[in-house]
Design a protein around this motif. Structure first.
Motif, PDB file in Angstrom:
ATOM      1  N   ALA A 248       0.736  -1.195  -0.049  1.00 35.00           N
ATOM      2  CA  ALA A 248      -0.027   0.261  -0.092  1.00 35.00           C
ATOM      3  C   ALA A 248       0.846   1.333   0.028  1.00 35.00           C
ATOM      4  O   ALA A 248       0.311   2.197  -0.785  1.00 35.00           O
ATOM      5  N   PHE A 249       2.011   1.404   0.768  1.00 37.18           N
ATOM      6  CA  PHE A 249       2.972   2.358   0.846  1.00 37.18           C
ATOM      7  C   PHE A 249       3.248   2.490  -0.799  1.00 37.18           C
ATOM      8  O   PHE A 249       3.508   3.890  -1.120  1.00 37.18           O
ATOM      9  N   ALA A 250       3.678   1.462  -1.492  1.00 35.59           N
ATOM     10  CA  ALA A 250       4.444   1.627  -2.614  1.00 35.59           C
ATOM     11  C   ALA A 250       3.381   2.323  -3.592  1.00 35.59           C
ATOM     12  O   ALA A 250       3.805   3.139  -4.384  1.00 35.59           O
ATOM     13  N   VAL A 251       2.118   1.714  -3.604  1.00 36.85           N
ATOM     14  CA  VAL A 251       1.318   2.246  -4.514  1.00 36.85           C
ATOM     15  C   VAL A 251       0.661   3.766  -4.332  1.00 36.85           C
ATOM     16  O   VAL A 251       0.567   4.546  -5.196  1.00 36.85           O
ATOM     17  N   LEU A 252       0.457   4.157  -2.935  1.00 39.82           N
ATOM     18  CA  LEU A 252       0.041   5.316  -2.425  1.00 39.82           C
ATOM     19  C   LEU A 252       1.151   6.349  -2.633  1.00 39.82           C
ATOM     20  O   LEU A 252       0.729   7.581  -2.791  1.00 39.82           O
TER      21      LEU A 252
END
Length: 473
Positions: free
Chosen positions: A57-61
């Protein structure tokens, strides 16, 4: 209300409340995973997979929230991000199950947008406080990560799920603070590249999925090969779309700058182990030796104290890095940081039987974390022209998020490949995981030796800026 905090100390104090929420959210779940996992029937592999999901989620957001902030306004997107974090925190606390933990931790991934969006407001509203302000916010972030974990661990000593409420009041305070902040005065520009966002999300999701499940499916099985194909095709298409877009989500063309490419590669390698390992760290510390043949059998509070000690070690490493760079140079500092990470994980491979032995290696890993975060964030600003600063930092942050997510996925795959006879993870799973982290950290040290110093290049500015800044994981 916004007029009274549009500048000066009031603005910085309000931002600090939001950053403290970010730190608490990033720190409070890690020491709780072993206890909560046992409470809801989640295995060690499952606990690491939840941590992996949050890193994905960190990488995508990271690029999504930053780009939306440029287009729709930093304050508006900050409020959306804080609301997502508050909703996720409340969901986890009210009904802790495997499903709600997965959804809640995904929503909490929006903390990755706090720093980029706050930086946009601070830069435009109080530029004279930019350097001091960011230093204060980073310090508050690091300390709140450790304190949040300690508070959650203490609460969970009374009841397994009590610590899950730790982030809720901080999230509500952050939401009130976000409503009080003024907007940035930066001109809104550009369009959102939906195709690039979709391809990046699909590519990263498929990549992390195959790394986490490939051992279970079989590395030569049809599902594994199909997922690999989806990941490769989606990411290749994403790069091509970004290269030919007038409004890129992430301007990958900046990686033609050899120095930025080296810094980003080093960041990926450093984050692979130091951040990707944090979920596994909690699982190991919470495992009972009698039942698993490894671990320290610690409760949530003790795990939180060790996490706090690692944060303090990281602060020490971060503080010492600028002076080290002045003494030995940036290239040697990059290589030294990678070497410290290698030493820490190598120590864990050979010395983990007792808590003091394990703690010694873990603290060295903590120092390496602070070193790489300090040096790479500084250099990613300095190696490009002023007009490309935000884009450059954004690429480095994406490399950090990717490294952490893929590191957690690889560790999870190694755990799954070495199950214990009675359930859980066999000792060999940890040995392979620590060895993999040591090897990738060593690769980061070698990559650091390729860095060449010099003045920032006078490159042409690009039409789109992605406002982002350092976010600790």
């Amino acid at each position: 209300m916004t007029g009274t905090i549009s500048r000066g100390r009031g603005l910085l104090a309000t931002m600090t409340l939001i950053v403290v929420c970010s730190g608490v959210v990033q720190g409070y779940l890690t020491p709780l995973l072993p206890v909560v996992g046992r409470h809801i029937g989640l295995s060690g592999v499952g606990q690491n997979n939840l941590y992996l999901l949050s890193q994905l989620a960190f990488a995508v957001l990271t690029p999504l929230l930053s780009r939306w902030g440029d287009i729709h306004g930093h304050r508006r997107l900050l409020r959306v991000a804080v609301a997502m974090v508050a909703a996720g925190s409340l969901l986890i606390a009210v009904r802790p199950t495997t499903a709600t933990l997965a959804v809640g931790m995904t929503l909490q991934g929006a903390v990755v947008g706090f720093f980029p969006l706050l930086a946009g407001i601070l830069r435009s509203r109080a530029p004279e406080r930019g350097r001091t302000g960011m230093s204060v916010l980073v310090g508050a972030l690091l300390l709140s990560i450790g304190v949040g974990g300690l508070a959650a661990g203490s609460l969970s000593e009374e009841h397994a799920s009590a610590g899950l409420w730790t982030a809720v009041p901080f999230a509500l305070l952050a939401l009130a603070a976000a409503l009080a902040l003024p907007d940035s005065t930066t001109r809104r520009a550009g369009r959102f590249n939906t195709a690039a966002a979709t391809l990046l999300t699909v590519g990263l999701g498929a990549l992390v999925l195959v790394l986490a499940q490939g051992g279970t499916w079989g590395w030569s099985s049809a599902p594994t090969l199909a997922t690999v194909a989806v990941a490769v095709v989606a990411l290749v298409l994403w790069v091509r779309v970004e290269q030919h877009s007038a409004h890129p989500l992430v301007d990958v063309r900046l990686l033609r700058n050899a120095r930025l490419a080296v810094i980003s590669a080093h960041t990926f390698c450093a984050a692979f182990g130091t951040i990707g390992f944090l979920g596994a760290n909690a699982v190991f510390l919470g495992a009972h030796r009698d039942g698993n043949g490894y671990g320290q059998g610690l409760g949530s509070q003790d795990i939180a104290l060790i996490s706090l000690a690692m944060v303090v070690a990281g602060c020490a490493g971060s503080t010492a890095t600028p002076r080290l760079a002045r003494l030995i140079g940036d290239r040697a500092t990059l290589a030294t940081g990678g070497g410290v990470g290698t030493a820490g994980f190598t120590s864990l491979v050979f010395f983990h039987a007792s808590l003091p032995q394990y703690l010694a290696g873990a603290l060295v890993v903590g120092v390496a974390t602070g070193m790489f975060e300090a040096v790479t964030r500084t250099l990613s600003v300095e190696v490009v022209d002023d007009a490309e600063t935000a884009l450059s930092v954004g690429i480095n942050e994406l490399a950090l998020s990717l490294g952490a997510a893929i590191g957690a996925a690889v560790i999870g795959a190694l755990f799954a490949a070495h199950p214990a006879a009675g359930g859980g993870i066999a000792p060999a799973g940890y040995l392979w995981a620590w060895a993999a982290c040591a090897a990738v950290a060593l690769a980061g040290a070698v990559i650091g030796l390729l860095f060449k110093g010099g003045a920032a290049p006078a490159t042409a500015s690009t039409p789109t800026l992605m406002t982002t800044s350092g976010e600790a994981a």
